[in-house]
Design an enzyme around this catalytic site. Structure first.
Site, short mmCIF file in Angstrom:
data_model
loop_
_atom_site.label_atom_id
_atom_site.label_comp_id
_atom_site.label_asym_id
_atom_site.label_seq_id
_atom_site.Cartn_x
_atom_site.Cartn_y
_atom_site.Cartn_z
CB CYS A 72 -0.93 0.00 1.20
SG CYS A 72 -2.13 -1.32 1.12
CG HIS A 73 0.52 3.71 2.06
ND1 HIS A 73 -0.41 2.95 2.71
CD2 HIS A 73 -0.17 4.58 1.31
CE1 HIS A 73 -1.63 3.36 2.37
NE2 HIS A 73 -1.51 4.34 1.53
N GLY A 74 4.43 1.08 0.91
CA GLY A 74 5.86 0.77 0.85
C GLY A 74 6.59 0.64 2.18
CE1 TYR B 62 -3.98 6.30 -0.29
CE2 TYR B 62 -2.92 6.07 -2.42
CZ TYR B 62 -3.29 5.53 -1.21
OH TYR B 62 -2.99 4.23 -0.93
#
Lengths: 190, 431
Positions: free
Chosen positions: A154-156, B299
């Site tokens: 998702c966000h590493g 985001y």
């Protein structure tokens, strides 16, 4: 009554009483309205599960569901264990063990995140501590991240072979759930 | 804007009604006579377009709720039931799904128009703030609505967004997790969560209608801004709302509806994510989680910041900063048309928003992360530094004396009748 102005009259009393009734009643009915959204007893019930580790070969991992959450169980190779032990604790983004069975400030050594005598087994809650995704790394062909543990797509966030956060936005190490070994090849989570 | 009412009840019933509930007089005053600047361009039609979008979402949404089942087992299949079995269900669902995107597209144009022409400046602060509130409500409603199909993207979007609140654990340990459990009603996103999101997704749009009512009320107190930013001064500066604006809005709406219809009929899933046609699976995160296009800039800001708490704060701040724009912009001139320096920064800001949108769809690593950080920085610099500073140092171009002068050229009498069939005022006032 001579002291009408100071003493509350019957009308004043009714005013104050009904205002208090409305105020306290309103405040009291607020809590059930808020609390109805909290997990109920059926969700709270601390279900425990038993997992047979026998079929798990070295280097393999399985995911089991406990309290609606995935739990990662990995049979670590000796290299993975020694990699996890070599890490300098002070250099970790989160130096705490995050083991629910240990005090909060227990250091994040590999020893504190596994059971004595069962160092090859790592059991952690498989939920990224950033925003709750399930990290990759359970499958043999999965991307395991730069530290050989798990990688959250998702966000590493990169986790090492002890489930500790090493790189990326996640603030904490993967949590170690309460569990015990019933015998050498069977654990009970919860 | 206050103006003398010329409403005259035409028959017995309307005379009878007018003395009891002057609702026809109100409608006549606000939607027929209401004086509107004569120089409004097509960017001003998006207010009407947004009202239209809201009505489409309400009608299709109420219909969808008649067929949708908010249960963990059946939500996903009830969507397919709507798509395949329900008469015209596919049209209702695609209109609602594409409608969400079109709603945001129109809202972003509407907001950008307000920023360019300084529509947030005195006396329109409350009007603007209500608009930001509407935008916030829209985001909440869209997020909740996106969870309902109970596909993989639905499930993981809810997981990621609700987990934002767990960042409060960094301030007071335990509080964030308690809030998240309270939102979930359990230890993970489940059917319980889906049910409450459905309930709120049905409720909040009606609250939105109320705030939209206030927004329009505030607009009708202070009147429309216009491309010059110069207020209406005389009758020749304005045209009545009907038929001039109603027809112009209707024409723009027709064009907007063509794009809308093209998407519904030819590319209904173009703006969606194919992973949402896989049923929600709490044991598997999709390889690449992205929100719908309209949330990509926010985001990108969330992911640009390496700390979880600060990322969440920055994301919310990127919306909340809009509440203060009326006071952050120090320029005396409303319209950017007359602001030679700010003009460049305005377009840089628009580019920044589009760039953040692009970067929000890319993985958060390497060069993408680097640029996301640069643009996130500029996003906030624009509001907190550029807006206050340029207003002070810039020397704006001369403003026209009136809207009429801007439209008809210098020297034209403000009572000039060109393009305005009604009788001009006898005594032109040229302030």
């Amino acid at each position: 009554m001579a002291s009408d102005i100071i003493d509350p009259t019957r009308r004043d009393f009714v005013m104050i009483a009904s205002a208090a009734f409305a105020g306290i009643g309103g405040a009291a009915s607020l809590w059930p309205l808020i609390d109805q959204m909290n997990p109920d007893a059926s969700a709270e019930a601390l279900a425990s599960i038993e997992v047979d580790l026998e079929p798990l070969g070295e280097g393999q991992a399985i995911t089991v569901l406990w309290r609606g959450k995935p739990v990662f169980i990995r049979h670590r190779t000796p290299e993975e264990v020694s990699m996890a032990k070599k890490v300098d604790i002070n250099a970790l983004p989160d130096p705490e063990a995050q083991n629910t069975e240990l005090p909060e400030d227990a250091p994040a050594t590999d020893k504190n995140r596994t059971k004595e005598g069962h160092e090859k087994w790592l059991v952690v809650v498989g939920i990224c501590t950033h925003l709750g995704c399930i990290p990759k790394g359970q499958g043999l062909t999965d991307q395991k991240g730069e530290y050989g543990g798990w990688f959250c797509p998702c966000h590493g966030s990169h986790y090492d072979t002890s489930g500790r956060i090493r790189k990326g936005p996640a603030p904490d190490n993967l949590a170690v759930p309460p569990y015990k070994f019933l015998n050498d090849t069977k654990i009970k989570i919860g | 804007m206050s103006h003398p009412s010329t409403y005259e009840p035409s028959n017995g019933f309307s005379k009878w009604l007018d003395r009891r509930l002057p609702v026809l007089r109100l409608m006549h005053g606000q939607f027929i006579e209401f004086p509107t600047p004569r120089n409004l361009n097509y960017l001003w039609t998006f207010g009407g377009i947004l009202s239209f979008c809201l009505v489409v979402q309400l009608i299709t949404g109420i219909v969808l709720a008649m067929h949708y089942v908010p249960s963990g087992d059946q939500a996903f299949s009830s969507i397919e039931h709507i798509m395949r079995d329900v008469n015209w269900g596919w049209l209702m669902r695609y209109s609602h799904a594409v409608g969400g995107s079109m709603f945001f597209l129109a809202a972003y144009i509407h907001i950008a128009r307000g920023l360019y022409y300084g529509s947030y400046k005195d006396p329109r602060e409350i009007l603007w703030i209500l608009g930001v509130l509407i935008f916030l409500l829209m985001m909440a409603i869209a997020f909740m609505g996106y969870s309902l199909p109970w596909g993989q993207m639905s499930f993981w979007a809810v997981t990621v967004i609700t987990n934002l609140f767990s960042s409060f654990d960094t301030i007071i340990p335990g509080v964030g997790s308690a809030i998240v459990r309270w939102i979930w009603g359990g230890y993970s996103v489940s059917e319980t969560t889906l049910n409450r999101l459905f309930s709120l997704h049905y409720l909040l749009p009606f609250i939105l209608v109320g705030v939209v009512g206030l927004h329009i009320w505030a607009l009708h107190v202070v009147g429309n801004n216009n491309p010059t930013g110069v207020e209406i001064q005389s009758d020749s500066d304005s045209v009545p709302f009907h038929p001039y604006i109603t027809m112009k809005d209707a024409f723009a709406m027709s064009l907007f509806w063509m794009i809308f219809a093209w998407l519904i009929f030819f590319a209904p899933n173009y703006l969606g994510h194919s992973d949402n046609y896989i049923e929600a699976n709490p044991l598997q995160t999709p390889p690449h989680i992205v929100p719908e296009w309209y949330f990509l800039p926010q985001y990108a800001i969330l992911r640009a910041i390496p700390s979880k708490l600060l990322g969440v704060i920055a994301m919310f701040a990127s919306i909340l900063v809009l509440f203060f724009v009326s006071w952050l912009d120090t320029s005396k001139v409303r319209s950017t048309k007359y602001r030679p320096i700010y003009k460049w920064f305005f377009w840089l800001f628009i580019f920044t928003c589009i760039a953040l949108g692009y970067l929000g769809a890319k993985p958060a690593e390497g060069v993408y992360l680097f640029y996301a950080r640069i643009f996130t920085a500029y996003y906030f610099i624009h509001f907190l530094v550029v807006m206050p500073l340029i207003g002070v140092i810039e020397r704006p171009k001369p403003l026209p004396n009136s809207i009429t002068e801007d439209v008809l050229g210098k020297g034209s009498s403000p009572s000039g009748g060109a393009g305005k069939p009604e009788a001009a005022p006898a005594a032109p006032e040229n302030r």
